[in-house]
Design a protein around this motif. Structure first.
Motif, PDB file in Angstrom:
ATOM      1  N   THR A 148       0.850  -1.194   0.000  1.00  0.00           N
ATOM      2  CA  THR A 148       0.000   0.000   0.000  1.00  0.00           C
ATOM      3  C   THR A 148       0.887   1.245   0.000  1.00  0.00           C
ATOM      4  O   THR A 148       1.839   1.324   0.789  1.00  0.00           O
ATOM      5  CB  THR A 148      -0.914   0.005   1.227  1.00  0.00           C
ATOM      6  OG1 THR A 148      -1.806  -1.117   1.159  1.00  0.00           O
ATOM      7  CG2 THR A 148      -1.728   1.281   1.302  1.00  0.00           C
ATOM      8  N   ARG A 168      -1.425  -0.950  -4.100  1.00  0.00           N
ATOM      9  CA  ARG A 168      -2.700  -0.296  -3.767  1.00  0.00           C
ATOM     10  C   ARG A 168      -2.361   1.146  -3.415  1.00  0.00           C
ATOM     11  O   ARG A 168      -1.770   1.404  -2.376  1.00  0.00           O
ATOM     12  CB  ARG A 168      -3.388  -0.960  -2.575  1.00  0.00           C
ATOM     13  CG  ARG A 168      -3.843  -2.370  -2.804  1.00  0.00           C
ATOM     14  CD  ARG A 168      -4.384  -2.991  -1.511  1.00  0.00           C
ATOM     15  NE  ARG A 168      -5.615  -2.371  -1.080  1.00  0.00           N
ATOM     16  CZ  ARG A 168      -5.771  -1.687   0.045  1.00  0.00           C
ATOM     17  NH1 ARG A 168      -4.729  -1.502   0.856  1.00  0.00           N
ATOM     18  NH2 ARG A 168      -6.937  -1.167   0.375  1.00  0.00           N
ATOM     19  N   LEU A 182      -3.309   4.748  -2.227  1.00  0.00           N
ATOM     20  CA  LEU A 182      -4.346   5.497  -1.524  1.00  0.00           C
ATOM     21  C   LEU A 182      -4.324   6.971  -1.886  1.00  0.00           C
ATOM     22  O   LEU A 182      -5.223   7.712  -1.476  1.00  0.00           O
ATOM     23  CB  LEU A 182      -4.168   5.349  -0.012  1.00  0.00           C
ATOM     24  CG  LEU A 182      -4.091   3.925   0.549  1.00  0.00           C
ATOM     25  CD1 LEU A 182      -3.855   3.976   2.061  1.00  0.00           C
ATOM     26  CD2 LEU A 182      -5.356   3.158   0.237  1.00  0.00           C
ATOM     27  N   GLN A 212      -5.024   0.925   6.395  1.00  0.00           N
ATOM     28  CA  GLN A 212      -5.272   0.271   5.109  1.00  0.00           C
ATOM     29  C   GLN A 212      -4.176  -0.744   4.785  1.00  0.00           C
ATOM     30  O   GLN A 212      -4.431  -1.784   4.192  1.00  0.00           O
ATOM     31  CB  GLN A 212      -5.365   1.328   4.007  1.00  0.00           C
ATOM     32  CG  GLN A 212      -6.637   2.140   4.031  1.00  0.00           C
ATOM     33  CD  GLN A 212      -7.855   1.318   3.614  1.00  0.00           C
ATOM     34  OE1 GLN A 212      -7.834   0.607   2.623  1.00  0.00           O
ATOM     35  NE2 GLN A 212      -8.919   1.402   4.411  1.00  0.00           N
ATOM     36  N   PRO A 233      -8.043   1.785  -4.357  1.00  0.00           N
ATOM     37  CA  PRO A 233      -9.221   1.330  -3.616  1.00  0.00           C
ATOM     38  C   PRO A 233     -10.223   2.459  -3.419  1.00  0.00           C
ATOM     39  O   PRO A 233      -9.853   3.620  -3.228  1.00  0.00           O
ATOM     40  CB  PRO A 233      -8.644   0.855  -2.280  1.00  0.00           C
ATOM     41  CG  PRO A 233      -7.316   1.508  -2.166  1.00  0.00           C
ATOM     42  CD  PRO A 233      -6.800   1.686  -3.553  1.00  0.00           C
ATOM     43  N   VAL A 293     -12.131   4.712   0.792  1.00  0.00           N
ATOM     44  CA  VAL A 293     -11.137   4.489   1.846  1.00  0.00           C
ATOM     45  C   VAL A 293     -11.549   5.181   3.148  1.00  0.00           C
ATOM     46  O   VAL A 293     -11.491   4.581   4.234  1.00  0.00           O
ATOM     47  CB  VAL A 293      -9.755   4.994   1.391  1.00  0.00           C
ATOM     48  CG1 VAL A 293      -8.772   5.014   2.561  1.00  0.00           C
ATOM     49  CG2 VAL A 293      -9.227   4.130   0.267  1.00  0.00           C
ATOM     50  N   TYR A 352     -12.525   3.477   6.722  1.00  0.00           N
ATOM     51  CA  TYR A 352     -11.765   3.815   7.932  1.00  0.00           C
ATOM     52  C   TYR A 352     -12.706   4.285   9.042  1.00  0.00           C
ATOM     53  O   TYR A 352     -12.632   3.815  10.184  1.00  0.00           O
ATOM     54  CB  TYR A 352     -10.746   4.899   7.598  1.00  0.00           C
ATOM     55  CG  TYR A 352     -10.066   5.505   8.799  1.00  0.00           C
ATOM     56  CD1 TYR A 352      -8.981   4.871   9.408  1.00  0.00           C
ATOM     57  CD2 TYR A 352     -10.522   6.702   9.352  1.00  0.00           C
ATOM     58  CE1 TYR A 352      -8.361   5.415  10.517  1.00  0.00           C
ATOM     59  CE2 TYR A 352      -9.904   7.260  10.454  1.00  0.00           C
ATOM     60  CZ  TYR A 352      -8.831   6.618  11.040  1.00  0.00           C
ATOM     61  OH  TYR A 352      -8.226   7.163  12.140  1.00  0.00           O
TER      62      TYR A 352
END
Length: 831
Positions: free
Chosen positions: A421, A449, A451, A462, A526, A529, A533
């Motif tokens: 990530t 991934r 963010l 994450q 993704p 997010v 969260y």
């Protein structure tokens, strides 16, 4: 008595010199390190010697043979796999089982009096005698504490500066009785200091430490390798030099030719059958190997040149190492700290900059400019990682090229096909560097991934949801032109010290994994997010009571990424709130201490005028939280920790809280009053995270705005701390000023004392000695407790030439007096 010479190590930190040569064969003033060791053994009558070998074993055997040329009797014990320091000696048990024996490393340079060491061992009737010495920087060695009789009380392998309480270290030289083999399992990796000695201590067996006088250098890094050459030339170590001293400090070996018009400025060494032409200048601490040719007008200063090297006209070599059979062509330049491996070609007019590593059999093209920094000496460190990951000035120390190499090294430590990530703060520099990081990860067979811009705690959370690790790039707090590249493990926590060293080694070797075309990693972004969260946070943290009427809060997003998650959180909390500074400003990705203070003052004014219950201010990456009470007064970070502790402990009534040892002992009183316990940790956020991960932990904090809410996360998370605080205040029906008022005042003062690196170990030994019979806590650094309950803590800084002191007393005057006293102890070590 027989001796054991341990010669099986790979010497990975010395690559590329050890890529094609075992470390014991590296020459120091034109003789292998191990030959110096064998000559020392012979000088003390230890002519029967067993040599343990593993890495490139045949080269060691072929060079020394049966030892006849040295007047010794050498046999070899071959390890099929690495067996550790004790396991390798166990492998030679058959040859050693009849009498006492001495163990010595084949890659450390020393002139210790081994006869005195053996006599000490026999006088004490020891099972094991450990040869000790005192060093300025004990970080890379095992610290050993002995009592007045020399009996060992404690070992600590490769400590951090926070664990340094002495400068007396284990040299890896031992005298042992054969009974010690009963404590070493065969055919498995076993270490003396890590496995055998602690067991012997536990059983009360006689282990003694002998503090030797003389020279000792563990030749484990490029810097120590070059230093060892200089020390021999300076006469600091008593070893044999093969040659003739034609003038003070100028050593010339048999068959060497030096033109009368060449300039030699000692101390220096010219090996056998070397040739130095007219106009060449060879300066201090230079070592020239056998059969080396130095052409006209070449310049060498502090250079170590191995055998059969060609140094062309007008070349310039400073503070570098050049491997055997290498050609350095006309007007090439090799800078301080660079290392050229064996059988390389450095082309005409090329420049190899400082600290570059050129591996064996490589060609540097003519006119090339090679610039690949591996060790950042300018930062006073031998390792990449500091307190905030890898940090440096943007586009000076932290460049896109560096980011690519770091990410490639990180990817190499993970399995192919793993997911990493990535995230960043809202600065332009972080955005640019993250793109470079993503490319490097994908081309190393890693799925990504991304963010994009998220608060740091969101990036950690994450990462913990199925990734093998994570990378976050942010502006260094308080330093606008600097960035931090932070690496996470699979839990979203900072990499452990062991994982950092692993990444460091891959980076230093530049041995990166590359993906085949069909293995290039995927990149995806993704969705939702922040909603994910927020949902996870509200399911984990008790916020009951937040929707009750009358609770009004002012929230300052600080112009950072916390403003991205707050709308979702505040909406679902249902609390009446006023949010200020929610926007992102790319030009101001961090804030100075003065700007933060001014922001808190403005927040206090708004809280007071709005008649709010309290106000909070987030740092730019949403990691740390500052508080303002209902009267608009700033609650300082150390007091905010006590306020949060009081609220959590009063509600939970059990469990433990994780706090660094620098925290006021008032915290212990607050916790005990409510039925909870304090578990003290080091000042490292990683240690706080480790303790917070335990089931019994109900809260953690560092007194600098960092709060851990263990039911949700084991890392600092300002958003989670805010949600927890809202619920606590709503349920307790007390104001923050009321809670603050019922907690006793603490008087903890801090002072920093400039301390040269060379005396840091001595400083800590002086502190322990000055403590006398007073209780000493070595959780982190050394904390000395006075009879009246006052305490002082001394902690060397891991990255700067500074020692930190904290002191607590019943009032400020008492704390200041304590600081003055112990600062004088620290200062005395420099005189």
């Amino acid at each position: 008595m027989k001796a054991v010479v341990m010669a099986g190590g790979e010497g990975t930190r010395l690559r590329p010199m050890t890529s094609s040569m075992p470390k014991p064969l590296l020459p120091v003033v034109n003789r292998p390190i191990m030959e110096h060791v064998l000559r020392l053994l012979k000088r003390h009558g230890l002519t029967e010697t067993v040599v343990t070998v593993q890495f490139l074993a045949s080269l060691v055997k072929n060079y020394f043979g049966d030892g006849e040329e040295l007047g010794m009797d050498l046999t070899y014990a071959n390890e099929e796999k690495p067996l550790g320091t004790a396991g390798s000696v166990k492998n030679a048990e058959e040859a050693l089982k009849d009498d006492s024996f001495l163990v010595i490393s084949g890659d450390a340079l020393t002139d210790f009096d081994l006869t005195e060491l053996i006599a000490f061992h026999r006088e004490r009737g020891a099972l094991v005698t450990v040869c000790l010495t005192r060093v300025p920087n004990p970080l890379e060695f095992g610290i050993t504490i002995v009592d007045e009789e020399g009996r060992v009380e404690r070992f600590l392998e490769k400590p951090t500066w926070g664990q340094v309480f002495s400068d007396t270290v284990n040299t890896g030289i031992y005298v042992m009785e054969p009974e010690v083999f009963d404590y070493v399992d065969p055919d498995v990796s076993v270490d003396w200091s890590g496995d055998v000695f602690p067991r012997l201590l536990k059983e009360g067996r006689p282990i003694y430490g002998y503090v030797a006088e003389g020279y000792w250098e563990d030749v484990g890094t490029h810097e120590s390798y070059v230093k060892a050459q200089a020390d021999v030339l300076e006469g600091k170590v008593d070893v044999d030099i093969d040659g003739f001293e034609i003038s003070p400090g100028v050593w010339i070996a048999e068959g060497a030719e030096v033109h009368p018009d060449a300039t030699l400025r000692g101390p220096l060494y010219v090996g056998d059958y070397a040739k130095i032409e007219a106009g060449a200048e060879v300066r201090e601490h230079t070592v020239i190997g056998s059969n080396v040719v130095v052409k006209a007008d070449a310049f060498l200063h502090r250079a170590v040149v191995h055998d059969n090297v060609y140094i062309g006209q007008q070349t310039n070599l400073r503070g570098c190492v050049v491997g055997k059979n290498t050609d350095v062509m006309r007007a090439a330049r090799i800078e301080d700290g660079a290392v050229i491996g064996d059988e390389c070609l450095v082309g005409e007019e090329s420049i190899v900059q400082g600290n570059v590593r050129v591996y064996p059999f490589k060609t540097v093209e003519a006119g090339a400019f090679v610039n690949t920094s591996v060790i950042w000496e300018s930062r006073g460190q031998a390792h990449l990682f500091g307190a905030r990951g890898v940090s440096g000035i943007l586009n000076v120390e932290i460049t896109p090229e560096l980011a690519v190499r770091l990410a490639s090294a990180y990817a190499t430590t993970l399995k192919k096909g793993s997911t990493v990530t990535t995230a960043r703060d809202h600065s332009r520099g972080a955005r640019a560097l993250k793109r470079a990081v993503i490319s490097a990860l994908q081309t190393s067979a890693i799925d990504v991934r991304d963010l994009e811009n998220v608060p740091l705690p969101v990036a950690r959370q994450q990462t913990a949801r199925g990734s093998a690790g994570g990378i976050m790039i942010r502006t260094t707090p308080g330093v606008t032109d600097s960035v931090d590249i932070m690496f996470f493990d699979e839990r979203g926590a900072d990499l452990s010290a062991g994982s950092q060293r692993k990444l460091d080694r891959v980076y230093a070797r530049q041995e990166y994994r590359r993906a085949f075309p069909g293995e290039i990693g995927d990149l995806h972004f993704p969705a939702s997010v922040f909603d994910a969260y927020t949902g996870s946070l509200l399911r984990a943290v008790d916020t009951s009571g937040a929707k009750d009427p009358g609770l009004k809060i002012v929230v300052d997003a600080g112009g950072g990424s916390a403003g991205l998650v707050l709308p979702s959180l505040l909406g679902r909390l249902g609390v009446e709130s006023l949010t200020i500074n929610p926007g992102l400003n790319e030009a101001r990705p961090t804030e100075t201490a003065e700007e933060r203070r001014a922001g808190l003052v403005r927040l206090g004014e708004i809280v007071s005028s709005a008649r709010a219950a309290f106000g909070v201010r987030f740092d730019p990456v949403g990691e740390r939280l500052s508080l303002v009470d209902e009267r608009g007064r700033i609650i300082e970070d150390d007091r905010a920790l006590l306020v949060m502790l009081d609220l959590v402990a009063a509600e939970r009534r059990s469990g433990c809280v994780a706090l660094p040892v620098t925290t006021t002992r008032i915290a212990e009183q607050v916790a005990a009053y409510h039925g909870t316990q304090v578990e003290w940790t080091t000042t490292s956020p990683g240690d706080l995270t480790r303790v917070a991960h335990k089931d019994a932990t109900v809260f953690g904090g560092d007194g600098r705005g960092g709060f851990i809410i263990p039911e949700f996360s084991s890392v600092f998370d300002a958003t989670a701390a805010f949600a927890r605080l809202v619920g606590l205040v709503a349920r307790t029906q007390l104001s923050l000023s009321q809670i603050d008022a019922r907690i006793p005042r603490a008087h903890v003062l801090r002072r920093d004392v400039a301390t040269p690196w060379a005396v840091k170990g001595l400083v800590m030994r002086r502190v322990v000695e000055a403590a006398g019979d007073r209780p000493v806590d070595t959780t982190d650094g050394v904390r000395v407790v006075e009879p009246d309950g006052r305490w002082v803590m001394v902690l060397p800084d891991p990255a700067e030439a500074v020692t930190h002191l904290w002191a607590e007393g019943p009032d400020e005057a008492a704390a200041t007096e304590l600081l003055d006293t112990w600062a004088a102890v620290v200062d005395s070590a420099e005189r």
